[in-house]
Design a protein around this motif. Structure first.
Motif, PDB file in Angstrom:
ATOM      1  N   THR A  41       0.840  -1.205   0.000  1.00 40.83           N
ATOM      2  CA  THR A  41       0.000   0.000   0.000  1.00 40.83           C
ATOM      3  C   THR A  41       0.877   1.258   0.000  1.00 40.83           C
ATOM      4  O   THR A  41       0.612   2.210  -0.742  1.00 40.83           O
ATOM      5  CB  THR A  41      -0.931  -0.010   1.224  1.00 40.83           C
ATOM      6  N   PHE A  42       1.958   1.242   0.791  1.00 42.91           N
ATOM      7  CA  PHE A  42       2.890   2.384   0.789  1.00 42.91           C
ATOM      8  C   PHE A  42       3.472   2.588  -0.612  1.00 42.91           C
ATOM      9  O   PHE A  42       3.553   3.713  -1.090  1.00 42.91           O
ATOM     10  CB  PHE A  42       4.041   2.143   1.778  1.00 42.91           C
ATOM     11  N   LEU A  43       3.885   1.498  -1.225  1.00 44.36           N
ATOM     12  CA  LEU A  43       4.483   1.612  -2.565  1.00 44.36           C
ATOM     13  C   LEU A  43       3.494   2.275  -3.524  1.00 44.36           C
ATOM     14  O   LEU A  43       3.848   3.164  -4.294  1.00 44.36           O
ATOM     15  CB  LEU A  43       4.888   0.231  -3.098  1.00 44.36           C
ATOM     16  N   GLY A  44       2.249   1.833  -3.457  1.00 47.52           N
ATOM     17  CA  GLY A  44       1.215   2.404  -4.336  1.00 47.52           C
ATOM     18  C   GLY A  44       1.020   3.883  -4.056  1.00 47.52           C
ATOM     19  O   GLY A  44       0.892   4.689  -4.985  1.00 47.52           O
ATOM     20  N   LEU A  45       1.016   4.253  -2.768  1.00 49.17           N
ATOM     21  CA  LEU A  45       0.816   5.661  -2.422  1.00 49.17           C
ATOM     22  C   LEU A  45       1.998   6.515  -2.889  1.00 49.17           C
ATOM     23  O   LEU A  45       1.839   7.678  -3.243  1.00 49.17           O
ATOM     24  CB  LEU A  45       0.616   5.819  -0.909  1.00 49.17           C
ATOM     25  N   LEU A  46       3.197   5.897  -2.893  1.00 54.76           N
ATOM     26  CA  LEU A  46       4.398   6.648  -3.301  1.00 54.76           C
ATOM     27  C   LEU A  46       4.468   6.856  -4.809  1.00 54.76           C
ATOM     28  O   LEU A  46       5.265   7.664  -5.289  1.00 54.76           O
ATOM     29  CB  LEU A  46       5.664   5.931  -2.814  1.00 54.76           C
ATOM     30  N   SER A  99      11.817   0.751   6.418  1.00 57.93           N
ATOM     31  CA  SER A  99      13.220   0.313   6.375  1.00 57.93           C
ATOM     32  C   SER A  99      13.341  -1.027   5.662  1.00 57.93           C
ATOM     33  O   SER A  99      14.346  -1.293   5.001  1.00 57.93           O
ATOM     34  CB  SER A  99      13.840   0.298   7.772  1.00 57.93           C
ATOM     35  N   ARG A 100      12.264  -1.862   5.750  1.00 56.30           N
ATOM     36  CA  ARG A 100      12.291  -3.122   4.992  1.00 56.30           C
ATOM     37  C   ARG A 100      12.231  -2.835   3.480  1.00 56.30           C
ATOM     38  O   ARG A 100      12.986  -3.408   2.694  1.00 56.30           O
ATOM     39  CB  ARG A 100      11.116  -4.013   5.387  1.00 56.30           C
ATOM     40  N   LEU A 101      11.357  -1.918   3.086  1.00 53.10           N
ATOM     41  CA  LEU A 101      11.244  -1.566   1.665  1.00 53.10           C
ATOM     42  C   LEU A 101      12.567  -0.997   1.137  1.00 53.10           C
ATOM     43  O   LEU A 101      12.978  -1.272   0.010  1.00 53.10           O
ATOM     44  CB  LEU A 101      10.111  -0.553   1.447  1.00 53.10           C
ATOM     45  N   LEU A 102      13.236  -0.218   2.014  1.00 56.35           N
ATOM     46  CA  LEU A 102      14.522   0.385   1.656  1.00 56.35           C
ATOM     47  C   LEU A 102      15.573  -0.695   1.432  1.00 56.35           C
ATOM     48  O   LEU A 102      16.301  -0.707   0.435  1.00 56.35           O
ATOM     49  CB  LEU A 102      14.945   1.314   2.808  1.00 56.35           C
ATOM     50  N   LYS A 103      15.601  -1.634   2.358  1.00 53.95           N
ATOM     51  CA  LYS A 103      16.581  -2.717   2.302  1.00 53.95           C
ATOM     52  C   LYS A 103      16.364  -3.567   1.052  1.00 53.95           C
ATOM     53  O   LYS A 103      17.311  -4.006   0.398  1.00 53.95           O
ATOM     54  CB  LYS A 103      16.425  -3.580   3.563  1.00 53.95           C
ATOM     55  N   ASP A 104      15.079  -3.783   0.678  1.00 52.50           N
ATOM     56  CA  ASP A 104      14.760  -4.601  -0.499  1.00 52.50           C
ATOM     57  C   ASP A 104      14.867  -3.824  -1.805  1.00 52.50           C
ATOM     58  O   ASP A 104      14.568  -4.364  -2.877  1.00 52.50           O
ATOM     59  CB  ASP A 104      13.334  -5.166  -0.379  1.00 52.50           C
ATOM     60  N   GLY A 105      15.234  -2.547  -1.714  1.00 54.65           N
ATOM     61  CA  GLY A 105      15.389  -1.755  -2.932  1.00 54.65           C
ATOM     62  C   GLY A 105      14.078  -1.358  -3.585  1.00 54.65           C
ATOM     63  O   GLY A 105      14.041  -1.015  -4.770  1.00 54.65           O
ATOM     64  N   LEU A 106      12.992  -1.412  -2.839  1.00 58.48           N
ATOM     65  CA  LEU A 106      11.684  -1.051  -3.417  1.00 58.48           C
ATOM     66  C   LEU A 106      11.399   0.434  -3.250  1.00 58.48           C
ATOM     67  O   LEU A 106      10.612   1.014  -3.982  1.00 58.48           O
ATOM     68  CB  LEU A 106      10.574  -1.900  -2.790  1.00 58.48           C
ATOM     69  N   VAL A 107      12.021   1.062  -2.241  1.00 59.02           N
ATOM     70  CA  VAL A 107      12.013   2.520  -2.138  1.00 59.02           C
ATOM     71  C   VAL A 107      13.457   2.993  -1.974  1.00 59.02           C
ATOM     72  O   VAL A 107      14.339   2.202  -1.662  1.00 59.02           O
ATOM     73  CB  VAL A 107      11.180   3.043  -0.924  1.00 59.02           C
ATOM     74  N   GLU A 108      13.656   4.311  -2.223  1.00 61.08           N
ATOM     75  CA  GLU A 108      14.971   4.893  -1.947  1.00 61.08           C
ATOM     76  C   GLU A 108      14.773   6.237  -1.266  1.00 61.08           C
ATOM     77  O   GLU A 108      13.682   6.804  -1.331  1.00 61.08           O
ATOM     78  CB  GLU A 108      15.753   5.054  -3.259  1.00 61.08           C
ATOM     79  N   LEU A 109      15.831   6.723  -0.629  1.00 57.10           N
ATOM     80  CA  LEU A 109      15.720   8.026   0.014  1.00 57.10           C
ATOM     81  C   LEU A 109      15.753   9.093  -1.057  1.00 57.10           C
ATOM     82  O   LEU A 109      16.601   9.073  -1.957  1.00 57.10           O
ATOM     83  CB  LEU A 109      16.865   8.229   1.013  1.00 57.10           C
ATOM     84  N   VAL A 163       9.477   5.775  -4.520  1.00 55.63           N
ATOM     85  CA  VAL A 163       9.369   4.387  -4.975  1.00 55.63           C
ATOM     86  C   VAL A 163      10.362   4.162  -6.119  1.00 55.63           C
ATOM     87  O   VAL A 163      10.617   5.060  -6.920  1.00 55.63           O
ATOM     88  CB  VAL A 163       7.913   4.072  -5.412  1.00 55.63           C
ATOM     89  N   THR A 164      10.986   2.981  -6.160  1.00 57.45           N
ATOM     90  CA  THR A 164      11.897   2.652  -7.267  1.00 57.45           C
ATOM     91  C   THR A 164      11.117   1.900  -8.345  1.00 57.45           C
ATOM     92  O   THR A 164       9.965   1.530  -8.118  1.00 57.45           O
ATOM     93  CB  THR A 164      13.042   1.738  -6.774  1.00 57.45           C
ATOM     94  N   SER A 165      11.770   1.648  -9.492  1.00 58.82           N
ATOM     95  CA  SER A 165      11.021   0.932 -10.540  1.00 58.82           C
ATOM     96  C   SER A 165      10.755  -0.503 -10.101  1.00 58.82           C
ATOM     97  O   SER A 165       9.720  -1.083 -10.440  1.00 58.82           O
ATOM     98  CB  SER A 165      11.747   0.996 -11.882  1.00 58.82           C
ATOM     99  N   ALA A 166      11.669  -1.077  -9.302  1.00 60.66           N
ATOM    100  CA  ALA A 166      11.392  -2.414  -8.742  1.00 60.66           C
ATOM    101  C   ALA A 166      10.168  -2.361  -7.838  1.00 60.66           C
ATOM    102  O   ALA A 166       9.347  -3.279  -7.811  1.00 60.66           O
ATOM    103  CB  ALA A 166      12.601  -2.911  -7.958  1.00 60.66           C
TER     104      ALA A 166
END
Ligand SMILES: Nc1ncnc2c1ncn2[C@@H]1O[C@H](COP(=O)(O)OP(=O)(O)OP(=O)(O)O)[C@@H](O)[C@H]1O
Ligand SMILES: [Mg+2]
Lengths: 174, 231
Positions: free
Chosen positions: A6-11, A45-55, A71-74
């Motif tokens: 849901t966070f990824l979608g919102l981002l 922090s989990r999404l960050l670690k998995d490369g699904l979001v970035e700072l 959000v990253t393209s992954a």
């Protein structure tokens, strides 16, 4: 519910701070059960670690509030996959009401009374949700209806069970 | 329960041949409240509603409207009561097919002696209120089931009755139309202060009520109240 997806979608609409994500999530999906900040930052922090979001930028200062996430393209592919895959339907086979009915029949107690009491309790909640719909917008109506249809399904089962109690009692106690 | 109820049935018995449709049913309806009557098919819900509305005479027991015994009234008094104090919504087949929807809504006023122009003007207000403006000139056979039920709601409320009797008013409708009818019926009843006696076996419809009475084998139970009293 998958908070991460849901966070990824919102981002997807643009980078946000953790606080902003939490607030949007609570407003749209929280329904009186807001996220804890702990959940928010653990998820991020989990999404960050998995490369699904970035700072997207860290403003000077201390604390998690300074970070913005993008959000990253992954990450986008991940949401897409989530939305496209079917949710597993609940099997509904472990049910307290069922257990209570059978136990009442086994022990010679009134299953009819148990069902009547449960019906009254279900209806109480259904009234509350029906009232909430009258004052709410369409999104509010959608979530209340989801709950109402499920409660309605329970009640239909209760009615059917009540109508079958005599047969059930014979079989259970045989 | 404080004060005199609007409508009260006490110890009703009614048999059709060997069938005991009511076997000691009791219920009290206060002014302005919406009460759902629930229970399995054949349990006596419609018979109870018909007794409350003075349509069916019970074999024994009392029905009182504002304290007056309905069974002690003459047929003329009873039908005047139904015409002026009560409104009715049934599952279907209640509109006069030869009349337009507007004329159907105006009919109860016409029967009370209101002049055509005045009656149709008041009926037209109800058309607007129930979002029916474009069906006024159509006949019941030319409108959808949902529209027809909203016409029936308008017709039931046009005389500003004290009580509306609704027997499965959404029974023939899909979820969306059923919901519209229930919303409009209950909103209009709250605005006009009418009590509603709502027979339904659907919990989602009963969700619009203030409380429910359950009928089983011709007997009534107020389970929510019993639960409260047990606390
Ligand atoms: N006019 C009648 N003549 C003969 N029997 C009747 C009549 N009206 C009702 N009954 C019987 O009385 C019982 C109660 O009927 P009633 O119509 O009140 O039930 P109900 O709860 O409204 O059922 P449903 O949910 O199916 O509408 C049933 O057994 C029915 O067959
Ligand atoms: Mg009936």
């Amino acid at each position: 519910m998958s908070i991460g997806h849901t966070f990824l979608g919102l981002l997807e609409s643009g980078p946000r701070h953790g606080y902003d994500l939490k607030k949007t999530f609570d407003d749209r999906f929280g329904h009186a059960r807001p996220l804890h900040y702990g959940q928010v930052y653990a998820t991020l922090s989990r999404l960050l670690k998995d490369g699904l979001v970035e700072l997207d930028g860290v403003e000077p200062g201390e604390g998690p509030e300074r970070k913005r996430y993008a959000v990253t393209s992954a990450g986008v592919s991940d949401v897409e996959l989530w939305l496209a895959s079917a949710e597993k339907p609940e099997p509904y086979l472990q049910n307290t009401l069922y257990t209570k009915v059978i136990l009442a029949l086994l022990t010679g107690r009134s299953a009819a009374d148990l069902l009547d009491v449960q019906r009254a309790e279900h209806l109480r909640l259904m009234r509350e949700l029906t009232r909430r719909k009258a004052g709410g917008d369409l999104a509010d109506n959608l979530i209340c209806d989801h709950a109402l249809f499920h409660l309605d399904a329970d009640l239909r089962w209760l009615e059917l069970t009540a109508a079958r109690l005599d047969d059930l009692r014979r079989q259970v106690r045989a | 329960m404080t004060g005199q109820p609007l409508l009260e049935a006490d110890g009703l018995h009614k048999a059709f041949g060997p069938t005991k449709a009511l076997d000691g049913a009791s219920i009290a309806i206060r002014a302005g409240e919406i009460v759902a009557i629930m229970g399995p098919s054949g349990s006596g819900k419609s018979t109870l509603l018909h007794c409350l509305a003075g349509i069916v005479r019970p074999d024994s027991g009392h029905v009182r409207y504002q304290g007056a015994e309905i069974s002690a009234m003459t047929d003329g008094e009873r039908s005047a009561l139904r015409r002026t104090q009560f409104g009715f919504v049934f599952q279907f087949g209640q509109l006069v097919p030869e009349l337009t929807c507007l004329e159907n809504i105006a009919l109860p006023l016409r029967m009370e002696g209101v002049r055509r122009r005045e009656a149709e003007a008041r009926a037209a207000e109800w058309l607007d209120r129930l979002h029916l403006a474009d069906v006024g000139r159509k006949r019941p056979g030319e409108v959808s089931g949902g529209q027809g039920q909203r016409v029936a709601v308008a017709r039931a409320l046009v005389t500003r009755p004290q009580a509306v009797f609704a027997d499965e008013p959404t029974g023939a409708l899909d979820s969306l139309n059923g919901e519209r009818v229930m919303r409009l019926l209950t909103e209009a009843a709250r605005e006009t202060g009418a009590a509603v006696v709502l027979v339904t076996h659907e919990a989602r419809v009963a969700g619009y009520s203030d409380r429910e009475i359950v009928v089983r084998d011709g007997r009534t139970r107020d389970i929510a109240r019993e639960m409260e009293e047990a606390l």
